[in-house]
Design an enzyme around this catalytic site. Structure first.
Site, short mmCIF file in Angstrom:
data_model
loop_
_atom_site.label_atom_id
_atom_site.label_comp_id
_atom_site.label_asym_id
_atom_site.label_seq_id
_atom_site.Cartn_x
_atom_site.Cartn_y
_atom_site.Cartn_z
N ASP A 30 60.22 28.47 -3.58
CA ASP A 30 61.15 28.64 -2.47
C ASP A 30 61.04 30.08 -1.94
O ASP A 30 60.93 31.03 -2.71
CB ASP A 30 62.59 28.36 -2.93
CG ASP A 30 63.53 28.13 -1.77
OD1 ASP A 30 64.03 27.00 -1.62
OD2 ASP A 30 63.78 29.09 -1.00
N ASN A 88 69.90 18.42 -1.63
CA ASN A 88 70.91 18.54 -0.58
C ASN A 88 70.63 17.49 0.48
O ASN A 88 69.48 17.29 0.89
CB ASN A 88 70.84 19.94 0.04
CG ASN A 88 71.21 21.02 -0.95
OD1 ASN A 88 72.06 20.82 -1.82
ND2 ASN A 88 70.57 22.17 -0.84
N GLN A 95 71.86 20.38 3.96
CA GLN A 95 70.40 20.20 4.04
C GLN A 95 69.90 20.90 5.29
O GLN A 95 70.27 20.50 6.40
CB GLN A 95 70.05 18.71 4.09
CG GLN A 95 68.54 18.46 4.17
CD GLN A 95 68.19 16.98 4.27
OE1 GLN A 95 69.08 16.13 4.38
NE2 GLN A 95 66.90 16.67 4.25
N HIS A 101 63.45 17.09 -0.22
CA HIS A 101 62.94 18.05 -1.20
C HIS A 101 63.89 18.14 -2.38
O HIS A 101 65.11 18.06 -2.23
CB HIS A 101 62.72 19.43 -0.57
CG HIS A 101 63.89 19.95 0.21
ND1 HIS A 101 64.16 19.49 1.48
CD2 HIS A 101 64.84 20.86 -0.09
CE1 HIS A 101 65.26 20.11 1.94
NE2 HIS A 101 65.69 20.94 1.00
N HIS A 103 65.07 20.61 -5.21
CA HIS A 103 65.09 21.99 -5.73
C HIS A 103 65.05 21.92 -7.26
O HIS A 103 65.84 21.19 -7.87
CB HIS A 103 66.39 22.70 -5.35
CG HIS A 103 66.61 22.93 -3.90
ND1 HIS A 103 66.41 24.14 -3.30
CD2 HIS A 103 67.05 22.09 -2.92
CE1 HIS A 103 66.73 24.05 -2.00
NE2 HIS A 103 67.11 22.82 -1.75
P1 AMP Z 1 67.90 22.91 1.86
O1 AMP Z 1 68.97 23.89 2.28
O2 AMP Z 1 68.26 22.09 0.69
O3 AMP Z 1 67.42 22.10 3.04
O4 AMP Z 1 66.70 23.80 1.35
C1 AMP Z 1 65.68 24.28 2.14
C2 AMP Z 1 64.99 25.33 1.32
O5 AMP Z 1 63.73 25.58 1.88
C3 AMP Z 1 65.74 26.67 1.27
O6 AMP Z 1 66.01 27.00 -0.09
C4 AMP Z 1 64.75 27.64 1.91
O7 AMP Z 1 64.75 28.90 1.29
C5 AMP Z 1 63.42 26.91 1.71
N1 AMP Z 1 62.39 27.22 2.67
C6 AMP Z 1 62.47 27.18 4.01
N2 AMP Z 1 61.28 27.48 4.56
C7 AMP Z 1 60.42 27.69 3.54
C8 AMP Z 1 59.04 28.02 3.45
N3 AMP Z 1 58.28 28.20 4.55
N4 AMP Z 1 58.49 28.17 2.22
C9 AMP Z 1 59.23 28.01 1.12
N5 AMP Z 1 60.54 27.67 1.13
C10 AMP Z 1 61.13 27.52 2.32
#
Ligand code: AMP
Ligand code: ZN
Length: 115
Positions: A30, A88, A95, A101, A103
């Site tokens: 992440d 999420n 989300q 995804h 985590h």
């Molecule tokens: P969510 O809030 O559950 O949708 O999580 C999205 C996650 O994606 C967050 O923890 C972000 O930090 C992560 N994220 C967004 N863009 C990237 C990226 N390019 N590479 C790695 N993680 C990312």
């Protein structure tokens, strides 16, 4: 899906730090880690959320949870002390990326309930 950042990561169109990959799944660090270990495990095919899963996705989801997740937990050294898997979903679930995804968070003690 053309405008999806995680589809682009899966296709290596944008960079990420990949920690696991097979035909169906990719896992990467992440960008804004919330724990010492914080990786995202995604299906390579675009699925918007848990709500968009179909019966045909059962094997893929089983693969992620039964095989990829425990392997990653061991490889990343969080199996002994434990870890958290978070999905999420939707607005109240906060989300932010609309590509399913998982985590995987570990390396510190987690609180409950989550914020
Ligand atoms: P969510 O809030 O559950 O949708 O999580 C999205 C996650 O994606 C967050 O923890 C972000 O930090 C992560 N994220 C967004 N863009 C990237 C990226 N390019 N590479 C790695 N993680 C990312
Ligand atoms: Zn996508």
């Amino acid at each position: 899906m053309a405008d999806c950042i995680f589809c682009k990561i899966a296709k290596k169109e944008i960079p990420s730090t990949v920690v696991y990959e097979d035909e169906q799944v990719i896992a990467f660090k992440d960008l804004e880690p919330q724990a010492p270990v914080h990786v995202l495990v995604i299906p390579k095919k675009h699925v918007e959320s848990v709500l968009a899963l179909q019966a045909e996705d059962k094997e893929l989801m089983g693969h992620i949870l039964c095989e990829v997740m425990p392997k990653l937990a061991k490889d990343l050294g969080v199996d002994a002390k434990g870890f958290r898997v978070v999905v999420n979903t939707g607005e109240d679930g906060n989300q932010t990326v609309k590509h399913l995804h998982f985590h995987l968070l570990g390396g510190r003690s987690m609180q409950w309930p989550p914020g």
